[in-house]
Every structure is written in C-alpha cells, then in structure tokens.
Scaffold this active site. Sequence first.
Site, PDB file in Angstrom:
ATOM      1  N   ARG A   1       0.834  -1.203   0.000  1.00 21.48           N
ATOM      2  CA  ARG A   1       0.000   0.000   0.000  1.00 21.48           C
ATOM      3  C   ARG A   1       0.868   1.251   0.000  1.00 21.48           C
ATOM      4  O   ARG A   1       2.025   1.205   0.432  1.00 21.48           O
ATOM      5  CB  ARG A   1      -0.755   0.053   1.333  1.00 21.48           C
ATOM      6  CG  ARG A   1      -2.191  -0.284   1.278  1.00 21.48           C
ATOM      7  CD  ARG A   1      -2.721  -0.195   2.723  1.00 21.48           C
ATOM      8  NE  ARG A   1      -3.524  -1.342   3.037  1.00 21.48           N
ATOM      9  CZ  ARG A   1      -4.797  -1.442   2.708  1.00 21.48           C
ATOM     10  NH1 ARG A   1      -5.414  -0.462   2.110  1.00 21.48           N
ATOM     11  NH2 ARG A   1      -5.469  -2.544   2.997  1.00 21.48           N
TER      12      ARG A   1
ATOM     13  N   THR B   1       0.567 -10.446   6.273  1.00 24.52           N
ATOM     14  CA  THR B   1      -0.135  -9.887   5.117  1.00 24.52           C
ATOM     15  C   THR B   1      -1.643  -9.779   5.315  1.00 24.52           C
ATOM     16  O   THR B   1      -2.358  -9.349   4.402  1.00 24.52           O
ATOM     17  CB  THR B   1       0.172 -10.726   3.860  1.00 24.52           C
ATOM     18  OG1 THR B   1      -0.048 -12.112   4.201  1.00 24.52           O
ATOM     19  CG2 THR B   1       1.611 -10.560   3.413  1.00 24.52           C
TER      20      THR B   1
ATOM     21  N   HIS C   1     -17.697   5.692  42.483  1.00 24.04           N
ATOM     22  CA  HIS C   1     -19.113   5.997  42.290  1.00 24.04           C
ATOM     23  C   HIS C   1     -19.261   7.448  41.863  1.00 24.04           C
ATOM     24  O   HIS C   1     -18.558   8.303  42.396  1.00 24.04           O
ATOM     25  CB  HIS C   1     -19.868   5.770  43.602  1.00 24.04           C
ATOM     26  CG  HIS C   1     -21.312   6.157  43.497  1.00 24.04           C
ATOM     27  ND1 HIS C   1     -22.231   5.372  42.837  1.00 24.04           N
ATOM     28  CD2 HIS C   1     -21.989   7.255  43.937  1.00 24.04           C
ATOM     29  CE1 HIS C   1     -23.419   5.972  42.892  1.00 24.04           C
ATOM     30  NE2 HIS C   1     -23.297   7.111  43.556  1.00 24.04           N
TER      31      HIS C   1
ATOM     32  N   GLU D   1     -21.777  -2.722  12.670  1.00 26.52           N
ATOM     33  CA  GLU D   1     -21.139  -1.406  12.902  1.00 26.52           C
ATOM     34  C   GLU D   1     -21.458  -0.451  11.742  1.00 26.52           C
ATOM     35  O   GLU D   1     -21.935   0.664  11.970  1.00 26.52           O
ATOM     36  CB  GLU D   1     -19.616  -1.557  13.044  1.00 26.52           C
ATOM     37  CG  GLU D   1     -19.191  -2.166  14.373  1.00 26.52           C
ATOM     38  CD  GLU D   1     -17.682  -2.137  14.603  1.00 26.52           C
ATOM     39  OE1 GLU D   1     -16.940  -1.650  13.729  1.00 26.52           O
ATOM     40  OE2 GLU D   1     -17.243  -2.595  15.682  1.00 26.52           O
TER      41      GLU D   1
ATOM     42  N   THR E   1       0.391   3.680   2.008  1.00 28.93           N
ATOM     43  CA  THR E   1       0.537   4.108   3.410  1.00 28.93           C
ATOM     44  C   THR E   1       0.657   2.891   4.325  1.00 28.93           C
ATOM     45  O   THR E   1       0.224   1.789   3.973  1.00 28.93           O
ATOM     46  CB  THR E   1      -0.679   4.941   3.853  1.00 28.93           C
ATOM     47  OG1 THR E   1      -1.869   4.221   3.520  1.00 28.93           O
ATOM     48  CG2 THR E   1      -0.710   6.303   3.176  1.00 28.93           C
TER      49      THR E   1
ATOM     50  N   GLY F   1       0.097   0.748   8.092  1.00 33.38           N
ATOM     51  CA  GLY F   1      -1.012   0.554   9.032  1.00 33.38           C
ATOM     52  C   GLY F   1      -2.013  -0.518   8.639  1.00 33.38           C
ATOM     53  O   GLY F   1      -2.892  -0.866   9.422  1.00 33.38           O
ATOM     54  N   GLY F   2      -1.897  -1.042   7.399  1.00 29.44           N
ATOM     55  CA  GLY F   2      -2.722  -2.184   7.002  1.00 29.44           C
ATOM     56  C   GLY F   2      -4.199  -1.876   6.881  1.00 29.44           C
ATOM     57  O   GLY F   2      -4.623  -0.714   6.787  1.00 29.44           O
TER      58      GLY F   2
END
Length: 468
Positions: free
Chosen positions: A36, A145, A447, A189, A38, A40-41
């Site tokens: 890639r 990978t 608390h 999400e 960049t 960071g995957g």
Amino acid sequence: MADSFDLIVIGTGPGGYVCAIRAAQLGLKVAVVEKRATFGGTCLNVGCIPSKAMLHASEMYDEAANRLGDMGIGLNKPKLDLKKMLAFKDEGVDGNVKGVAFLFKKNKIETVQGTGKIVAKGKVEVTPEKGDKKTLEAKNIVIATGSDIARLPGVEIDEKQVVSSTGALALDKVPGKLVVIGGGYIGLELGSVWSRLGAEVTVVEFLDRITPGMDGEVSKTFQRILKKQGFTFMLSTKVTKVETQKKGVTVTVEPAKGGDAQTLEADTVLVSIGRVPYTEGLGLEDVGVKTDDKGRVEVDDHFKTSVDGIYAIGDVIAGPMLAHKAEDEGVALAEIVAGQAGHVNYGVIPGVVYTAPEVAYVGKTEEELKEAGVDYKVGKFPFTANGRAKVNHTTDGFVKVLADAKTDKVLGVHIIGANAGEMIHEAAVLMEFEGSAEDLARTCHAHPTLSEAVKEAALAVADRAIHM
Ligand code: FAD
Ligand code: NAI
C-alpha cells in the site's frame, strides 16, 4: 549485493508494524515491506480506524437529532454534511498512518514500498509500484499480510452499489435503503453508521442469530436493541441473487433451509460475510510454506511456519481476526526471534462491537461452558439499576460474569451497554491474573460509574448484589 537484515516483515498492519517496532527495540536490524502507499494495514486504512471515526461522527449526529433535546439542549434539526464527515474520517486515518511512519523512522526501521514475494529461504523480492525489483535478505521473515474481504459467489462488488466495508466507509450519499448481507461485526457497525444517518437498514443473516460466537443472551439483547433503533433482521435467510440495475439493486433471498424466494430493493448492498487470509502473490507454495483448508498459514506455538526462518502472525493465521490479537502476536514473535520468551494468552483476548450500545466480551460464553461440561455460576446486573446509567439515560444492557462454581475463578465476562468496550478491560486484567468473582466484587469501584455494574455482577455471582 542484496540489503541484509535480521528480520523482514511483509505487511505493516497492526501485526507487522508492532512486530517490527518491538524487534527494533530489542536491537534487531529490521525492514518492512508494504504494498500500500501508506502504512497501518487494513486496520488503519480501511478498517478499525475509519469505521470508528464514522461510528463516532454518526453517533454525535444521532445524539444531536434525537437525544440532546431531552437534556434541554435546543437545536434546530442537525444538518448532515456527509462530505465533511468523510473528510473528518480521512483526517483521522491520515494522522494514524503518519504516526506509524514516524514510529518506523524513530526506531530506524527500513521501509520498502512494494509487493513482497518470498523467493527462497531468507530472500524477499520486492516489486514496487514503479521502478525496479529489489531483493532483500534476512535470517528471519515474518508474513503479516492480513486478510481480504470474503466474497459471495456470483456477486460482484463494484464498491459503488454493491460494496464491501471499504466502499461502505466512503459512500458519497446516504442510501435510502441499505441491505447488509451478514449480521457480524462489520454489518452491524457500518449498518449502524448509515442507519443513524438516515438509511433504512435490513440485515440478511444466514444463521438463526446475529453475531454468531457471541454469548447467546447478549446477542439476543443486542438484536432487540438494534431493532428498536430501526434495523430489520432477516435471520436464517440466504441470498441467492444480487442484481445491479441502473438505479438500485435487487436482492433475492430465500429461507436458509429452502422455500419461497422474496426480493428486496436496495440503493446499496453491503457484503460483510467475513474475511479470508491474504497470501496472494507471496510465493508460499514455491518455498514450501503450508496453508490449511481455510487458506491460513499454518504455524506452531512460536509462530513458525513449516519452513525454518519464516514466521506468520495476525489475520493470515488462525484465531480471531482482531487488530489487538495481531499486535500481541507481533510483540510475542519479536521477543521469540530475539531469544526471549514471547507469549500470547489466547484465553484472554477481548472483543468489542463499537455500536451504541457497545458489546464487549472476554473469555468463555455460557454456550461454550455448557458444551465443555463446566459447572459455572452466573452473576448478572442490568444497567437499569446503575445510578450513572440511569442519570445518563443509557440503561440498555447488562453485565454478565461467569465464574467456576467450585473455585469462583472468572471464566468469562460479557457486557452490553454504553462504554462496554472500555469497561471490559478490568475483567481482562482480572482474568490474566486468574482472579475470582470475589476479587472483582471486593475491589472498590468509584461511584458513580458504569463500571460499578461490573462489580455488582461479580457480587451477583454469590447472590449478593446490593442495588438489585
Ligand atoms: P492487515 O491489517 O490486513 O495488514 C496487512 C498488510 O499487508 C496490508 O497493509 C497489506 O497491504 C500488506 N500486504 C499484503 N500482502 C503483501 C505483500 N505481498 N507485500 C507487501 N505488503 C503486503 N479489528 C479490531 O480489533 N477492532 C476493530 O475495531 C476492527 N474494525 C474493523 C473494521 C473493518 C471495516 C475491518 C475490515 C476490519 C476491522 N478489524 C478490527 C479487523 C482488523 O482490521 C484486522 O484484524 C487487522 O487489521 C489484522 O492485522 P494484520 O496486521 O494481520 O493485517
Ligand atoms: P463476521 O464473521 O463478523 O460476520 C459475518 C456474518 O455473516 C456472520 O454472522 C455469518 O453467519 C454471516 N454470513 C456468512 N455467510 C453468509 C451468507 N452467505 N449470507 C448471509 N450471511 C452470511 O464478518 P464481518 O462482519 O465481515 O467482519 C470480518 C471480521 O473483521 C470480523 O470477524 C472481525 O474479526 C473483524 N472486525 C472486527 C471489528 C471489531 O473488532 N469491532 C469490526 C469489524 C470487523
């Protein structure tokens, strides 16, 4: 002559970049190879980070639209500027990926852009986007990978009308109708993001429940809450056809066990039926690295593959496909390669679904304990009885503590409620130290906090919750 290193890491996701940094800290000469543009995957570029930015921003929008008025904060109807929201997300991603580049520099890690291929033991050939190939040499190679989208046979993902999570993080307008195929982490999400921004969301799930693998009671409550938020669920249902028209998409579904077909019209379809290990082009077969029937790289207890000097971590090997699992494996492996005793405790890996409310868990589910024939006790405490949740009007959900009936050792903790993803970590630390429900119950909790519900659930294991 080829550049030579102690360790080459292929892939800079949470597994790879953390492994590289830890190895450099331990004095090894390290290179990383990333195809890639960049670092960071998946996690930083198209996964954890951008999805959390969109979840945060859309939750703020929903708060402004539906909740602030109840607190006496008068606002005109909030106006959505989706372009700006997407820019907010992109800025967050940019900050994070640059952070990894900074850490590589700080730790004197050599960074090589391009696709890595293992051409022989100790040799990685890198093909850059532009320019010439080069070969790197190292005593140790780490395959980090990651994973890729699982595809539905016959369904083409164009990332416009039929999208994966990557496309769903960058839609240029809010779909009127969004059909989500798969009721797991991504579907719920990203379904939440677009539902909050105005989409009508229908989740088609093959199994008879959402979030399979999660504690059954939690998953039922989760589904009920999401339904209240406007989600439609079609469980035990399979998708047989997805047809893209000029305008919109037609999804044909039928009962999982067979029966009458039905069609759903959608503006956008999100395919989120899981992820698969990514090993394409790595040359594994040529060097003899074995993979299993699911395409995962096979490793032993020390992350070693079938070939000496080649290791693998993260989504590309077995286990939960989670960033923090990949990171912990990265650290453990770096320590092992440096001659230390790296270790990952797979029994204590928390999981969090970042919806509202959040769902968080660590350890065993009730179903797993039953199946293993373990004699256990349950302590449960609802947020309706927690002072802070009451005053915040966030009373959806509960905490459930599962403890061994004889030893009282905590075996699992499940939380559905606001901030569950932050609260789960006291349970994780307790379980790491093999603590008991009594330990948790005797620990003074400030608390008023939502975390008091964790203490009360631990007290409830011995039937002595105070506020219930
Ligand atoms: P990856 O992050 O996939 O990184 C692998 C890297 O290797 C990639 O950058 C890839 O380009 C590179 N690469 C692959 N092959 C080569 C090659 N031959 N040469 C060079 N480089 C190569 N997990 C969580 O824990 N929390 C979350 O909130 C969360 N949210 C997610 C949301 C989404 C939408 C998605 C898709 C995933 C999410 N995940 C989350 C899962 C998480 O992203 C993964 O578990 C994690 O990224 C796995 O890390 P990894 O290092 O194994 O691989
Ligand atoms: P998932 O495995 O979480 O959920 C996939 C769902 O699709 C399951 O419920 C499954 O039963 C269902 N399914 C499978 N085939 C189907 C079919 N043909 N038709 C209908 N339903 C089908 O996978 P998901 O959501 O794609 O996410 C991939 C992985 O990414 C997750 O398992 C998780 O490891 C990671 N992730 C983690 C997040 C987090 O930690 N908060 C957030 C997003 C992703």
